[in-house]
Design a protein around this motif. Structure first.
Motif, PDB file in Angstrom:
ATOM      1  N   VAL A  79       0.842  -1.200   0.000  1.00 55.94           N
ATOM      2  CA  VAL A  79       0.000   0.000   0.000  1.00 55.94           C
ATOM      3  C   VAL A  79       0.877   1.250   0.000  1.00 55.94           C
ATOM      4  O   VAL A  79       2.003   1.242   0.487  1.00 55.94           O
ATOM      5  CB  VAL A  79      -0.970   0.059   1.206  1.00 55.94           C
ATOM      6  CG1 VAL A  79      -1.881  -1.127   1.218  1.00 55.94           C
ATOM      7  CG2 VAL A  79      -0.242   0.194   2.506  1.00 55.94           C
ATOM      8  N   ARG A  80       0.333   2.299  -0.584  1.00 55.26           N
ATOM      9  CA  ARG A  80       1.067   3.557  -0.607  1.00 55.26           C
ATOM     10  C   ARG A  80       0.637   4.392   0.592  1.00 55.26           C
ATOM     11  O   ARG A  80      -0.549   4.597   0.814  1.00 55.26           O
ATOM     12  CB  ARG A  80       0.771   4.303  -1.910  1.00 55.26           C
ATOM     13  CG  ARG A  80       1.615   5.533  -2.073  1.00 55.26           C
ATOM     14  CD  ARG A  80       1.467   6.101  -3.459  1.00 55.26           C
ATOM     15  NE  ARG A  80       2.272   7.292  -3.584  1.00 55.26           N
ATOM     16  CZ  ARG A  80       3.078   7.549  -4.609  1.00 55.26           C
ATOM     17  NH1 ARG A  80       3.178   6.684  -5.591  1.00 55.26           N
ATOM     18  NH2 ARG A  80       3.768   8.654  -4.670  1.00 55.26           N
ATOM     19  N   VAL A  81       1.611   4.846   1.353  1.00 52.86           N
ATOM     20  CA  VAL A  81       1.316   5.700   2.504  1.00 52.86           C
ATOM     21  C   VAL A  81       2.019   7.039   2.321  1.00 52.86           C
ATOM     22  O   VAL A  81       2.961   7.151   1.529  1.00 52.86           O
ATOM     23  CB  VAL A  81       1.747   5.039   3.842  1.00 52.86           C
ATOM     24  CG1 VAL A  81       1.017   3.735   4.076  1.00 52.86           C
ATOM     25  CG2 VAL A  81       3.250   4.801   3.880  1.00 52.86           C
ATOM     26  N   SER A  82       1.553   8.034   3.067  1.00 51.36           N
ATOM     27  CA  SER A  82       2.167   9.363   2.945  1.00 51.36           C
ATOM     28  C   SER A  82       3.477   9.400   3.732  1.00 51.36           C
ATOM     29  O   SER A  82       3.759   8.509   4.542  1.00 51.36           O
ATOM     30  CB  SER A  82       1.213  10.427   3.468  1.00 51.36           C
ATOM     31  OG  SER A  82       1.016  10.237   4.852  1.00 51.36           O
ATOM     32  N   GLU A  83       4.252  10.432   3.521  1.00 53.88           N
ATOM     33  CA  GLU A  83       5.525  10.583   4.239  1.00 53.88           C
ATOM     34  C   GLU A  83       5.285  10.653   5.748  1.00 53.88           C
ATOM     35  O   GLU A  83       6.018  10.053   6.533  1.00 53.88           O
ATOM     36  CB  GLU A  83       6.265  11.838   3.757  1.00 53.88           C
ATOM     37  CG  GLU A  83       6.795  11.736   2.331  1.00 53.88           C
ATOM     38  CD  GLU A  83       7.696  10.535   2.105  1.00 53.88           C
ATOM     39  OE1 GLU A  83       8.553  10.260   2.959  1.00 53.88           O
ATOM     40  OE2 GLU A  83       7.546   9.851   1.067  1.00 53.88           O
ATOM     41  N   LYS A 101       6.278  -1.872  -2.477  1.00 49.99           N
ATOM     42  CA  LYS A 101       6.045  -2.867  -3.528  1.00 49.99           C
ATOM     43  C   LYS A 101       5.251  -2.212  -4.666  1.00 49.99           C
ATOM     44  O   LYS A 101       4.458  -1.328  -4.395  1.00 49.99           O
ATOM     45  CB  LYS A 101       5.223  -4.033  -2.988  1.00 49.99           C
ATOM     46  CG  LYS A 101       5.892  -4.887  -1.933  1.00 49.99           C
ATOM     47  CD  LYS A 101       4.908  -5.985  -1.555  1.00 49.99           C
ATOM     48  CE  LYS A 101       5.313  -6.732  -0.313  1.00 49.99           C
ATOM     49  NZ  LYS A 101       4.271  -7.632   0.169  1.00 49.99           N
ATOM     50  N   PRO A 102       5.337  -2.619  -5.908  1.00 52.87           N
ATOM     51  CA  PRO A 102       6.257  -3.666  -6.346  1.00 52.87           C
ATOM     52  C   PRO A 102       7.669  -3.105  -6.446  1.00 52.87           C
ATOM     53  O   PRO A 102       7.871  -1.996  -6.918  1.00 52.87           O
ATOM     54  CB  PRO A 102       5.707  -4.013  -7.744  1.00 52.87           C
ATOM     55  CG  PRO A 102       5.018  -2.776  -8.203  1.00 52.87           C
ATOM     56  CD  PRO A 102       4.513  -2.092  -6.979  1.00 52.87           C
ATOM     57  N   PHE A 103       8.635  -3.868  -5.973  1.00 50.46           N
ATOM     58  CA  PHE A 103      10.007  -3.386  -5.997  1.00 50.46           C
ATOM     59  C   PHE A 103      10.812  -4.197  -6.998  1.00 50.46           C
ATOM     60  O   PHE A 103      10.467  -5.333  -7.319  1.00 50.46           O
ATOM     61  CB  PHE A 103      10.650  -3.492  -4.609  1.00 50.46           C
ATOM     62  CG  PHE A 103      10.366  -4.801  -3.926  1.00 50.46           C
ATOM     63  CD1 PHE A 103      11.023  -5.961  -4.292  1.00 50.46           C
ATOM     64  CD2 PHE A 103       9.410  -4.866  -2.930  1.00 50.46           C
ATOM     65  CE1 PHE A 103      10.738  -7.159  -3.679  1.00 50.46           C
ATOM     66  CE2 PHE A 103       9.120  -6.073  -2.305  1.00 50.46           C
ATOM     67  CZ  PHE A 103       9.786  -7.221  -2.683  1.00 50.46           C
TER      68      PHE A 103
ATOM     69  N   ASN B  46      -5.535   0.569  -2.009  1.00 52.91           N
ATOM     70  CA  ASN B  46      -4.072   0.438  -2.036  1.00 52.91           C
ATOM     71  C   ASN B  46      -3.312   1.696  -1.633  1.00 52.91           C
ATOM     72  O   ASN B  46      -2.083   1.691  -1.629  1.00 52.91           O
ATOM     73  CB  ASN B  46      -3.596  -0.020  -3.418  1.00 52.91           C
ATOM     74  CG  ASN B  46      -4.068   0.903  -4.511  1.00 52.91           C
ATOM     75  OD1 ASN B  46      -4.063   2.114  -4.346  1.00 52.91           O
ATOM     76  ND2 ASN B  46      -4.494   0.341  -5.620  1.00 52.91           N
ATOM     77  N   LYS B  47      -4.028   2.748  -1.301  1.00 52.72           N
ATOM     78  CA  LYS B  47      -3.360   3.974  -0.859  1.00 52.72           C
ATOM     79  C   LYS B  47      -4.164   4.538   0.300  1.00 52.72           C
ATOM     80  O   LYS B  47      -5.390   4.478   0.269  1.00 52.72           O
ATOM     81  CB  LYS B  47      -3.312   5.031  -1.980  1.00 52.72           C
ATOM     82  CG  LYS B  47      -2.460   4.652  -3.155  1.00 52.72           C
ATOM     83  CD  LYS B  47      -2.496   5.703  -4.257  1.00 52.72           C
ATOM     84  CE  LYS B  47      -3.564   5.445  -5.289  1.00 52.72           C
ATOM     85  NZ  LYS B  47      -3.406   4.240  -6.083  1.00 52.72           N
ATOM     86  N   THR B  48      -3.486   5.110   1.260  1.00 57.91           N
ATOM     87  CA  THR B  48      -4.229   5.745   2.349  1.00 57.91           C
ATOM     88  C   THR B  48      -4.771   7.091   1.847  1.00 57.91           C
ATOM     89  O   THR B  48      -4.272   7.636   0.852  1.00 57.91           O
ATOM     90  CB  THR B  48      -3.320   5.993   3.565  1.00 57.91           C
ATOM     91  OG1 THR B  48      -2.260   6.870   3.161  1.00 57.91           O
ATOM     92  CG2 THR B  48      -2.735   4.703   4.110  1.00 57.91           C
ATOM     93  N   TYR B  49      -5.758   7.606   2.552  1.00 57.65           N
ATOM     94  CA  TYR B  49      -6.307   8.924   2.218  1.00 57.65           C
ATOM     95  C   TYR B  49      -5.189   9.963   2.257  1.00 57.65           C
ATOM     96  O   TYR B  49      -5.089  10.834   1.382  1.00 57.65           O
ATOM     97  CB  TYR B  49      -7.414   9.285   3.215  1.00 57.65           C
ATOM     98  CG  TYR B  49      -7.768  10.744   3.236  1.00 57.65           C
ATOM     99  CD1 TYR B  49      -8.346  11.343   2.120  1.00 57.65           C
ATOM    100  CD2 TYR B  49      -7.521  11.529   4.367  1.00 57.65           C
ATOM    101  CE1 TYR B  49      -8.657  12.699   2.128  1.00 57.65           C
ATOM    102  CE2 TYR B  49      -7.837  12.874   4.378  1.00 57.65           C
ATOM    103  CZ  TYR B  49      -8.397  13.455   3.260  1.00 57.65           C
ATOM    104  OH  TYR B  49      -8.698  14.782   3.263  1.00 57.65           O
ATOM    105  N   THR B  71      -9.956   2.231   2.635  1.00 56.02           N
ATOM    106  CA  THR B  71     -10.043   0.909   3.281  1.00 56.02           C
ATOM    107  C   THR B  71      -8.705   0.501   3.920  1.00 56.02           C
ATOM    108  O   THR B  71      -8.595  -0.584   4.475  1.00 56.02           O
ATOM    109  CB  THR B  71     -10.433  -0.169   2.248  1.00 56.02           C
ATOM    110  OG1 THR B  71      -9.364  -0.306   1.296  1.00 56.02           O
ATOM    111  CG2 THR B  71     -11.713   0.174   1.513  1.00 56.02           C
ATOM    112  N   ILE B  72      -7.700   1.376   3.828  1.00 59.52           N
ATOM    113  CA  ILE B  72      -6.353   1.008   4.268  1.00 59.52           C
ATOM    114  C   ILE B  72      -5.974   1.576   5.641  1.00 59.52           C
ATOM    115  O   ILE B  72      -5.447   0.866   6.490  1.00 59.52           O
ATOM    116  CB  ILE B  72      -5.298   1.506   3.227  1.00 59.52           C
ATOM    117  CG1 ILE B  72      -5.575   0.875   1.858  1.00 59.52           C
ATOM    118  CG2 ILE B  72      -3.891   1.181   3.686  1.00 59.52           C
ATOM    119  CD1 ILE B  72      -5.457  -0.620   1.791  1.00 59.52           C
ATOM    120  N   SER B  73      -6.266   2.865   5.845  1.00 57.32           N
ATOM    121  CA  SER B  73      -5.729   3.551   7.029  1.00 57.32           C
ATOM    122  C   SER B  73      -6.039   2.855   8.348  1.00 57.32           C
ATOM    123  O   SER B  73      -5.184   2.785   9.230  1.00 57.32           O
ATOM    124  CB  SER B  73      -6.240   4.986   7.071  1.00 57.32           C
ATOM    125  OG  SER B  73      -5.674   5.715   6.015  1.00 57.32           O
TER     126      SER B  73
END
Lengths: 118, 185
Positions: A79-83, A101-103, B46-49, B71-73
């Motif tokens: 999953v993509r998360v913020s900094e 990922k994907p890496f 697949n990405k947080t807000y 659906t991630i956070s």
């Protein structure tokens, strides 16, 4: 025997991919299917580095990490998360990297080598 | 680049298969395109807000017209960021919860719904009836005026799910290479 890496991921295919690449480069690799399984295995194993998926069934990773003492950990995240969220997830001084990922497998190998050596 | 708004004039529900490399960049570009003049609700698996907000800011996307279903956070944070623009679902595998939330948003007559992505749905709900979920979800969409885009990454790993999805959507568009649907090349 090379350095010992534990791969923690609920996706068997991911474990297989990472394990194959690491073993081909001389690392000893063991695996765990989630955080709880990782803690159980750490009672018998002392890896040099844990590569841990960020989202798995069972106890949330943020609760697992503080229970791991004395082993370096790198997150693997689909999953993509913020900094800011990445910083929040750095709940332990043992966490040394955050790999999205994907890496590219060569990039992963370079990172592992940098963290634990060949 | 395919004209998605035009495609959606003729097809209410589109499955958009995209290459993995440019995936996030392309999705944000499409969101910019939709949200400039229309209301959008965006379901992210697949990405947080927070990560989406960061991407929107980077790409200068006007997100005032967008409501996010994240659906991630909740799976990685104790207390996700609070905002009027986001609704949190417990996990990407909580199909019933996602279905209920989407139904709720469909009643609010948004112009577009973006589902990002079927690929992740397959990862988190391997043993669950994804086909049944999709069929039910698309049936609900068809009962409204909302146009929907379901994203998926075009890789061999997702073939089974994509085949299922193809049965329910009005059109499949493949970006980057020809794969049974319309190619962008």
């Amino acid at each position: 025997m090379g350095k010992h890496i534990m791969v923690v991921d609920d996706e068997k295919d991911n474990i297989t991919t990472v394990k194959t690449a690491l073993e081909a480069n001389g690392y000893k690799v063991t695996s765990a299917k989630n955080g709880d399984d990782c803690l159980k295995k750490l009672k018998k194993e002392k890896p040099d580095l844990i590569l841990m998926d960020i989202m798995m069934p069972g106890t949330p990773v943020r609760e697992i990490i503080p229970k791991i003492k004395g082993t370096k950990i790198a997150y693997l995240s689909v999953v993509r998360v913020s900094e800011a969220e990445k910083e929040d997830l750095m709940v332990s001084k043992n966490i040394v990297d955050f790999i999205q990922k994907p890496f590219d497998i060569d990039d992963l190998l370079k990172k592992v080598k940098k963290i634990v050596g060949a | 680049m395919v004209n998605l708004k035009k495609e959606l004039e003729d097809n209410q529900v589109i499955l958009l298969l995209m290459p993995g490399k440019e995936y996030n960049e392309d999705i944000v570009k499409n969101l910019k395109y939709f949200s400039s003049s229309s209301s959008v609700f965006y379901v992210t698996l697949n990405k947080t807000y927070s990560a989406l907000s960061e991407l929107c800011k980077k790409h200068k996307v006007k997100s005032d017209n967008v409501v996010f279903v994240d659906t991630i956070s909740k799976t990685i944070k104790k207390t996700p960021d609070q905002s009027k623009q986001v609704y949190y679902v417990s996990s990407p595998g909580a199909l019933t919860e996602i279905s209920l939330v989407v139904s709720k948003f469909l009643k609010h007559e948004f112009d577009y719904m973006i589902f990002d992505s079927l690929t992740n749905l397959a990862i988190y709900t391997k043993r669950a009836p994804v086909g049944k979920f999709l069929s039910s979800l698309i049936h609900k969409i068809k009962g409204t005026k909302t146009k929907a885009v379901f994203y998926a990454i075009s890789s061999g790993e997702n073939d089974e799910l994509i085949k299922q999805a193809e049965m329910f959507v009005d059109k499949v568009i493949v970006l980057g290479k020809n794969k049974g649907g319309e190619s962008d090349d």
